[in-house]
Scaffold this motif. Structure first.
Motif, PDB file in Angstrom:
ATOM      1  N   ILE A 170       0.835  -1.204   0.000  1.00  0.00           N
ATOM      2  CA  ILE A 170       0.000   0.000   0.000  1.00  0.00           C
ATOM      3  C   ILE A 170       0.869   1.254   0.000  1.00  0.00           C
ATOM      4  CG2 ILE A 170      -1.652   1.326   1.379  1.00  0.00           C
ATOM      5  CD1 ILE A 170      -2.879  -1.322   2.270  1.00  0.00           C
ATOM      6  N   LEU A 171       1.936   1.247   0.791  1.00  0.00           N
ATOM      7  CA  LEU A 171       2.818   2.409   0.859  1.00  0.00           C
ATOM      8  C   LEU A 171       3.579   2.633  -0.444  1.00  0.00           C
ATOM      9  CD1 LEU A 171       4.286   2.040   4.465  1.00  0.00           C
ATOM     10  CD2 LEU A 171       2.588   3.690   3.678  1.00  0.00           C
ATOM     11  N   SER A 172       3.702   1.592  -1.274  1.00  0.00           N
ATOM     12  CA  SER A 172       4.419   1.742  -2.544  1.00  0.00           C
ATOM     13  C   SER A 172       3.608   2.493  -3.592  1.00  0.00           C
ATOM     14  CB  SER A 172       4.804   0.360  -3.093  1.00  0.00           C
ATOM     15  OG  SER A 172       3.655  -0.361  -3.524  1.00  0.00           O
ATOM     16  N   VAL A 173       2.298   2.645  -3.385  1.00  0.00           N
ATOM     17  CA  VAL A 173       1.440   3.366  -4.337  1.00  0.00           C
ATOM     18  C   VAL A 173       1.620   4.862  -4.122  1.00  0.00           C
ATOM     19  CG1 VAL A 173      -0.925   3.714  -5.135  1.00  0.00           C
ATOM     20  CG2 VAL A 173      -0.186   1.455  -4.363  1.00  0.00           C
ATOM     21  N   ASP A 174       1.774   5.579  -5.216  1.00  0.00           N
ATOM     22  CA  ASP A 174       1.994   7.023  -5.137  1.00  0.00           C
ATOM     23  C   ASP A 174       0.820   7.731  -4.465  1.00  0.00           C
ATOM     24  OD1 ASP A 174       1.790   9.917  -6.656  1.00  0.00           O
ATOM     25  OD2 ASP A 174       3.863   9.270  -6.324  1.00  0.00           O
ATOM     26  N   GLU A 175       1.130   8.751  -3.666  1.00  0.00           N
ATOM     27  CA  GLU A 175       0.073   9.477  -2.949  1.00  0.00           C
ATOM     28  C   GLU A 175      -0.868  10.209  -3.889  1.00  0.00           C
ATOM     29  OE1 GLU A 175       1.672  12.023  -0.010  1.00  0.00           O
ATOM     30  OE2 GLU A 175       2.567  10.419   1.181  1.00  0.00           O
ATOM     31  N   GLY A 176      -0.404  10.502  -5.095  1.00  0.00           N
ATOM     32  CA  GLY A 176      -1.276  11.148  -6.067  1.00  0.00           C
ATOM     33  C   GLY A 176      -2.490  10.311  -6.425  1.00  0.00           C
ATOM     34  N   GLN A 177      -2.387   8.990  -6.281  1.00  0.00           N
ATOM     35  CA  GLN A 177      -3.529   8.115  -6.559  1.00  0.00           C
ATOM     36  C   GLN A 177      -4.644   8.356  -5.548  1.00  0.00           C
ATOM     37  OE1 GLN A 177      -3.614   6.029  -9.266  1.00  0.00           O
ATOM     38  NE2 GLN A 177      -1.649   6.899  -9.826  1.00  0.00           N
ATOM     39  N   TYR A 178      -4.262   8.589  -4.284  1.00  0.00           N
ATOM     40  CA  TYR A 178      -5.265   8.900  -3.263  1.00  0.00           C
ATOM     41  C   TYR A 178      -5.960  10.222  -3.596  1.00  0.00           C
ATOM     42  CZ  TYR A 178      -3.010   5.350  -0.324  1.00  0.00           C
ATOM     43  OH  TYR A 178      -2.508   4.177   0.181  1.00  0.00           O
ATOM     44  N   GLU A 179      -5.173  11.216  -3.962  1.00  0.00           N
ATOM     45  CA  GLU A 179      -5.743  12.530  -4.251  1.00  0.00           C
ATOM     46  C   GLU A 179      -6.665  12.477  -5.458  1.00  0.00           C
ATOM     47  OE1 GLU A 179      -2.348  14.973  -4.759  1.00  0.00           O
ATOM     48  OE2 GLU A 179      -1.696  14.823  -2.657  1.00  0.00           O
ATOM     49  N   ALA A 180      -6.264  11.716  -6.474  1.00  0.00           N
ATOM     50  CA  ALA A 180      -7.112  11.591  -7.665  1.00  0.00           C
ATOM     51  C   ALA A 180      -8.427  10.896  -7.328  1.00  0.00           C
ATOM     52  CB  ALA A 180      -6.367  10.826  -8.755  1.00  0.00           C
ATOM     53  N   ALA A 181      -8.352   9.855  -6.499  1.00  0.00           N
ATOM     54  CA  ALA A 181      -9.578   9.143  -6.116  1.00  0.00           C
ATOM     55  C   ALA A 181     -10.493  10.030  -5.281  1.00  0.00           C
ATOM     56  CB  ALA A 181      -9.213   7.881  -5.343  1.00  0.00           C
ATOM     57  N   MET A 186     -14.589   9.473  -4.317  1.00  0.00           N
ATOM     58  CA  MET A 186     -14.543   8.126  -3.747  1.00  0.00           C
ATOM     59  C   MET A 186     -14.312   8.205  -2.245  1.00  0.00           C
ATOM     60  SD  MET A 186     -12.394   5.720  -6.389  1.00  0.00           S
ATOM     61  CE  MET A 186     -13.017   5.371  -8.043  1.00  0.00           C
ATOM     62  N   THR A 187     -14.934   7.280  -1.530  1.00  0.00           N
ATOM     63  CA  THR A 187     -14.701   7.168  -0.091  1.00  0.00           C
ATOM     64  C   THR A 187     -13.370   6.469   0.153  1.00  0.00           C
ATOM     65  OG1 THR A 187     -15.816   5.026   0.061  1.00  0.00           O
ATOM     66  CG2 THR A 187     -17.190   7.011   0.284  1.00  0.00           C
ATOM     67  N   PRO A 188     -12.815   6.538   1.360  1.00  0.00           N
ATOM     68  CA  PRO A 188     -11.558   5.827   1.636  1.00  0.00           C
ATOM     69  C   PRO A 188     -11.644   4.332   1.358  1.00  0.00           C
ATOM     70  CG  PRO A 188     -11.978   7.435   3.353  1.00  0.00           C
ATOM     71  CD  PRO A 188     -13.198   7.428   2.476  1.00  0.00           C
ATOM     72  N   GLY A 189     -12.810   3.720   1.681  1.00  0.00           N
ATOM     73  CA  GLY A 189     -12.964   2.294   1.411  1.00  0.00           C
ATOM     74  C   GLY A 189     -12.959   1.991  -0.077  1.00  0.00           C
ATOM     75  N   GLN A 190     -13.660   2.800  -0.868  1.00  0.00           N
ATOM     76  CA  GLN A 190     -13.668   2.609  -2.317  1.00  0.00           C
ATOM     77  C   GLN A 190     -12.285   2.845  -2.902  1.00  0.00           C
ATOM     78  OE1 GLN A 190     -16.742   5.453  -3.299  1.00  0.00           O
ATOM     79  NE2 GLN A 190     -18.301   3.843  -3.491  1.00  0.00           N
ATOM     80  N   THR A 191     -11.583   3.841  -2.386  1.00  0.00           N
ATOM     81  CA  THR A 191     -10.231   4.121  -2.863  1.00  0.00           C
ATOM     82  C   THR A 191      -9.310   2.935  -2.622  1.00  0.00           C
ATOM     83  OG1 THR A 191     -10.540   6.481  -2.388  1.00  0.00           O
ATOM     84  CG2 THR A 191      -8.279   5.697  -2.658  1.00  0.00           C
ATOM     85  N   LEU A 192      -9.435   2.328  -1.447  1.00  0.00           N
ATOM     86  CA  LEU A 192      -8.590   1.186  -1.113  1.00  0.00           C
ATOM     87  C   LEU A 192      -8.889  -0.008  -2.005  1.00  0.00           C
ATOM     88  CD1 LEU A 192      -6.457   0.034   0.899  1.00  0.00           C
ATOM     89  CD2 LEU A 192      -8.391  -0.749   2.285  1.00  0.00           C
ATOM     90  N   ARG A 193     -10.193  -0.289  -2.192  1.00  0.00           N
ATOM     91  CA  ARG A 193     -10.588  -1.476  -2.963  1.00  0.00           C
ATOM     92  C   ARG A 193     -10.330  -1.310  -4.449  1.00  0.00           C
ATOM     93  NH1 ARG A 193     -15.278  -0.862  -0.008  1.00  0.00           N
ATOM     94  NH2 ARG A 193     -16.392  -0.348  -1.931  1.00  0.00           N
TER      95      ARG A 193
END
Length: 280
Positions: A170-181, A186-193
């Motif tokens: 999970i930490l290897s995924v760029d933080e920009g992916q969270y911001e884009a989601a 998207m909710t945090p759960g949807q972002t994770l899944r």
């Protein structure tokens, strides 16, 4: 002057490689010849027990233990990894404590602990804490059988290791992916899944495949609590006929076969999730 057409390109000859390969093949052939001709191995006993019913039953129990333990480890590992990454200090601390305990103690000790849980608690009860009110109670030894103890020990131990592997992915995924989601609502759960875990699989699959193979071999440790796995069944046989080496060879053949089969789906999963980044 025009370039000469008489120049011939010859590949560099690696004589050292040829010599090393010949020596390795020679010593391997000698070792195989020695094993095949060794009268102390009793290959007839190996052939007799290789496909015997008790051996096949042990193989089935070994596969069952490994599969269920990995399911428990993966499902719980995702939860513990998310808790570990949580901004809630209580959840993060509990996850860290869980990982610290189950990664810091040998799995053999954990198996023995769960196998002899009845020595600590005679009864397992459900009720209101700090009171004498009990809703349900059962004898520990009848509830936590050797099979249940093995699943608890292997599953919880794997949960701790899987949590760290998943957290690293999970930490290897760029933080920009969270911001884009989040910008898409998207909710945090949807972002994770939908976003994070699919991308993290590239980092998770290789070590998790190794963990699966390791789990299959670790099931041999449940023989200390008579878990009815492959090694336990063969130990019971050679305790009577004293054919220790031949029966250990039988166990080794089956473990090698099972781990080899597990390597096949791991290879294809790594290829699938490594598209675009894998080396030629």
């Amino acid at each position: 002057m025009p370039p000469s057409t008489d120049v011939r390109i010859r590949p560099v000859r690696h004589h050292g490689r040829l010599v090393a390969a010949a020596l390795a093949a020679f010593f391997l052939a000698g070792l195989l010849w020695s094993l095949a001709r060794n009268p102390n191995i009793h290959w007839a006993v190996v052939g007799k027990y290789l496909l015997k019913d008790l051996t096949l039953q042990g193989v089935g129990v070994t596969v069952y233990l490994a599969a269920i333990s990995m399911v428990i480890g993966l499902a719980g590992g995702v939860v513990v990894a998310v808790m570990r990454l949580s901004r809630n200090p209580v959840l993060s601390s509990l996850a860290w404590l869980f990982i610290w305990i189950f990664r810091g103690t040998p799995v053999l000790v954990q198996i023995i602990f769960w196998g002899f849980l009845g020595a600590f608690y005679k009864q397992i009860s459900i009720g209101i804490p700090f009171t004498d009110l009990t809703f349900w109670s059962a004898d520990t030894n009848s509830l936590v059988t050797p099979m249940v103890a093995a699943l608890l020990a292997l599953g919880l131990n794997e949960m701790a290791y899987s949590a760290e592997i998943i957290r690293a992915g999970i930490l290897s995924v760029d933080e920009g992916q969270y911001e884009a989601a989040h910008s898409l609502g998207m909710t945090p759960g949807q972002t994770l899944r939908r976003i994070i875990l699919p991308q993290a699989m590239r980092m998770i699959i290789p070590p998790m495949g190794s963990e699966t193979i390791m789990m299959l071999k670790t099931t041999a440790l449940v023989s200390v609590i008579a878990g009815s796995d492959l090694l336990t069944n063969l130990q019971q046989v050679y305790a009577q006929n004293f054919e220790v080496i031949p029966l250990l060879i039988v166990a080794s053949i089956w473990y090698l076969a099972m781990t080899s089969l597990l390597s096949i789906p791991q290879y294809y999963l790594e290829r699938r999730y490594g598209k675009g980044r894998s080396r030629t």
